[in-house]
Enzyme design. Structure first.
Site, PDB file in Angstrom:
ATOM      1  N   HIS A 195     -19.138  -4.134  49.264  1.00  0.00           N
ATOM      2  CA  HIS A 195     -19.460  -4.926  48.083  1.00  0.00           C
ATOM      3  C   HIS A 195     -20.950  -5.275  47.997  1.00  0.00           C
ATOM      4  O   HIS A 195     -21.607  -5.500  49.000  1.00  0.00           O
ATOM      5  CB  HIS A 195     -18.635  -6.217  48.086  1.00  0.00           C
ATOM      6  CG  HIS A 195     -18.870  -7.077  49.309  1.00  0.00           C
ATOM      7  ND1 HIS A 195     -19.856  -8.030  49.378  1.00  0.00           N
ATOM      8  CD2 HIS A 195     -18.237  -7.107  50.505  1.00  0.00           C
ATOM      9  CE1 HIS A 195     -19.828  -8.633  50.554  1.00  0.00           C
ATOM     10  NE2 HIS A 195     -18.854  -8.077  51.263  1.00  0.00           N
ATOM     11  N   ASP A 196     -21.450  -5.270  46.782  1.00  0.00           N
ATOM     12  CA  ASP A 196     -22.798  -5.752  46.453  1.00  0.00           C
ATOM     13  C   ASP A 196     -23.911  -4.894  47.042  1.00  0.00           C
ATOM     14  O   ASP A 196     -25.065  -5.338  47.069  1.00  0.00           O
ATOM     15  CB  ASP A 196     -22.979  -7.214  46.903  1.00  0.00           C
ATOM     16  CG  ASP A 196     -21.898  -8.128  46.350  1.00  0.00           C
ATOM     17  OD1 ASP A 196     -21.829  -8.270  45.120  1.00  0.00           O
ATOM     18  OD2 ASP A 196     -21.113  -8.676  47.153  1.00  0.00           O
ATOM     19  N   GLY A 213     -21.734  -5.215  53.513  1.00  0.00           N
ATOM     20  CA  GLY A 213     -22.053  -5.825  52.240  1.00  0.00           C
ATOM     21  C   GLY A 213     -23.524  -6.134  52.061  1.00  0.00           C
ATOM     22  O   GLY A 213     -24.245  -6.420  53.025  1.00  0.00           O
TER      23      GLY A 213
END
Length: 349
Positions: A195-196, A213
């Protein structure tokens, strides 16, 4: 790859004839036989051309509200969500799925078992000319324990990416951020992008590269196999990460790291040469690297002082590549950054 629809039985011939009439495709039912997309193309139906009608296999689940472009081919046992949008010329191979609010650009290809999108708030946007490999999972819910199911999450993928088999790419963990993949990247088998993450352009991630992440990767970065990158790390442009490396701090531009706990091992000379850096630029980068990281003078001062000397040195001040490298090193020591990977101290006592 070929998709086949058996048309031997009476019921199968009836289903296929109905589908063919709707799509204006030759029925090819003179005798019981297998029908492949290659046969359809030879007999006047070019499935890869946007000007031609789309082909949807009778066993595929495609709701009427889905937006399907021209020349789309959807194979057996595929499913498309109500809110999905498929651009012109997309190909869904058997058993691939598009879930949630997902948009595929023109000429995207989903191989067998690929899953794109998720039925959670937010969306997945895939650009044009992307290939998503066998059983890859792209744009699904992140694995961050802080994520709340009611939060929107996003993934944006650019154009001309090759995402190979069993790769996983997750959406963002919060509505104020997004996972971003640029253009022209090769992401080999069984890689993971969490994520991200922010991925630039023209990168090559070898098999089993794992990005935690919030990792940021610039352009033309190359990782060897089984590389692990700690969360919030930055990988500078034209850097190389050796096989099996565990990267827990930033890798500045142009540098090579390797080791179970990755350490700086010099410049990525092979990568710089392949990417068109001139001999003069590479000589300047090597000289600057030595002054910063390989100084043997006991009175040379701290890393900060050596970095400042290189930035002001008349030999380097007019070389853009050296300025970019020194700025990349400085940025790694900014607030909320992790510093650069460790390097061997050459100072004599």
């Amino acid at each position: 790859m070929r998709w086949f629809l058996k048309v031997g039985s009476h019921r199968q011939r009836h289903l296929y004839r109905s589908c063919a009439l709707q799509l204006q495709v030759p029925t090819l039912l003179h005798q019981p036989r297998s029908f492949s997309f290659d046969v359809a193309e030879r007999e006047g139906f070019d499935i890869f051309t946007a000007s031609k009608p789309s082909f949807i296999h009778p066993t595929a689940i495609v709701p009427p509200d889905a937006v399907i472009g021209q020349g789309v081919s959807i194979g057996p046992f595929c499913s498309v969500s109500t809110s999905a949008k498929l651009g012109n010329g997309c190909q869904l191979h058997p058993g691939s799925h598009v879930f949630g609010t997902t948009e595929l650009g023109d000429n995207c290809m989903l191989m067998t078992g690929a899953v794109v999108g998720d039925d959670y708030p937010g969306c997945t946007i895939i650009g044009s000319n992307n290939r998503i490999g066998y059983h890859a999972v792209v744009g699904v819910k992140c694995q961050d324990m802080k994520y709340k199911p009611e939060d929107e999450c996003f993934l944006e993928v650019g154009h001309n990416n090759d995402i190979r088999e069993h790769t996983s790419i997750h959406r963002s963990s919060k509505s104020t951020d997004r996972t971003v993949i640029g253009n022209g990247n090769l992401i080999m088998g069984s890689c993971h992008i969490a994520h991200d993450c922010k991925i630039g352009n023209n990168n090559i991630f070898a098999n089993n590269t794992l990005l935690a992440g919030h990792v940021e990767v610039e352009d033309y970065v190359h990782t060897a196999g089984a590389t692990v990158v700690h969360q919030f790390c930055h990988l500078g442009s034209f850097s190389f990460l050796g096989g099996g490396s565990v990267v827990s701090q930033d890798v500045p531009k142009y540098m090579l790291v390797a080791g179970e706990r990755a350490e700086l091992r010099g410049l990525n000379l092979v990568g710089l040469t392949r990417c068109g850096f001139s001999d003069a630029e590479i000589r300047s980068l090597r000289a600057a690297y030595r002054k910063i990281f390989m100084c043997i003078d006991a009175n040379a001062g701290s890393l900060e002082e050596r970095l400042g000397e290189v930035e002001l040195h008349e030999e380097f001040v007019h070389v853009p590549a050296v300025r970019a490298m020194t700025q990349s090193i400085r940025d790694s020591f900014a607030e909320n950054r992790r510093g650069v990977c460790k390097f061997r101290h050459w100072n004599v006592s």
